[in-house]
Write a protein that holds these residues in place. Structure first.
Motif: not given
Length: 181
Positions: A56-66, A70-74
């Motif tokens: 992986a390059f430029d790896a980003v984990e993004s979290y948003a509360l649903r 639960r937590i939507q992860t991208t």
């Protein structure tokens, strides 16, 4: 039907198996995690990667509360170079009842959930270490794509103190540009 029987094997091969140091000590964790404050983008600075993230390059984990709690992860990344097309994975997290917000289950493939432990979090919610009891995978992440050499060295020391083999740690190449999602 045959594909359904292969899903658990796929999930284990991607997220449940890896080199493990078999450290029986419980992982450290903060007394509590303010989950809404934890949401947002986290740049992966270094990791002992799962199979899909190993280049992986430029790896980003993004979290948003649903709305259901639960937590939507991208998880977005480029495979092999800064010029590669952006790829993404979309697991869903669930904060476990025990752990005061620091223990999550992360589901990549139903019905299997991977353990996700917030093992260290700075007071400003700008740097975090996410770990697993098996000591097979670990992620050091920050709110910025770069950290100081001192911060990085301290994170590596923390990861080693948790029982990980830091020779397996991979520094994730991060460009300074904002991720395009």
């Amino acid at each position: 039907m045959r594909m359904l029987s292969l899903l658990p094997l796929l999930a284990v091969s991607l997220f449940g198996a890896g080199c493990s140091s078999h450290d029986a000590r419980p992982l450290p964790r903060p007394a509590s995690v303010d989950v809404p404050r934890f949401m947002g983008d986290w740049y992966v600075i270094a990791h002992i990667p799962s199979w899909p993230e190993r280049d992986a390059f430029d790896a980003v984990e993004s979290y948003a509360l649903r709305p259901d709690g639960r937590i939507q992860t991208t998880f977005t990344y480029r495979k092999g170079s800064f010029d590669a097309p952006r790829k993404s994975m979309h697991p869903v997290g669930r904060v476990e009842k025990e752990g005061a917000g620091a223990i999550w289950g992360m589901q990549f493939v139903w019905p299997i959930q991977a353990e996700y432990v917030i093992a260290w979090l700075d007071d400003d919610y700008t740097q975090v270490i996410v770990a697993r009891s098996k000591r097979d995978y670990v992620w050091y992440m920050a709110r910025t794509p770069q950290v100081s050499a001192t911060d990085y060295a301290q994170a590596v020391e923390r990861i080693a103190a948790m029982g990980y083999d830091t020779h397996l740690l991979r520094r994730v190449p991060q460009s300074v540009r904002t991720p395009d999602r």
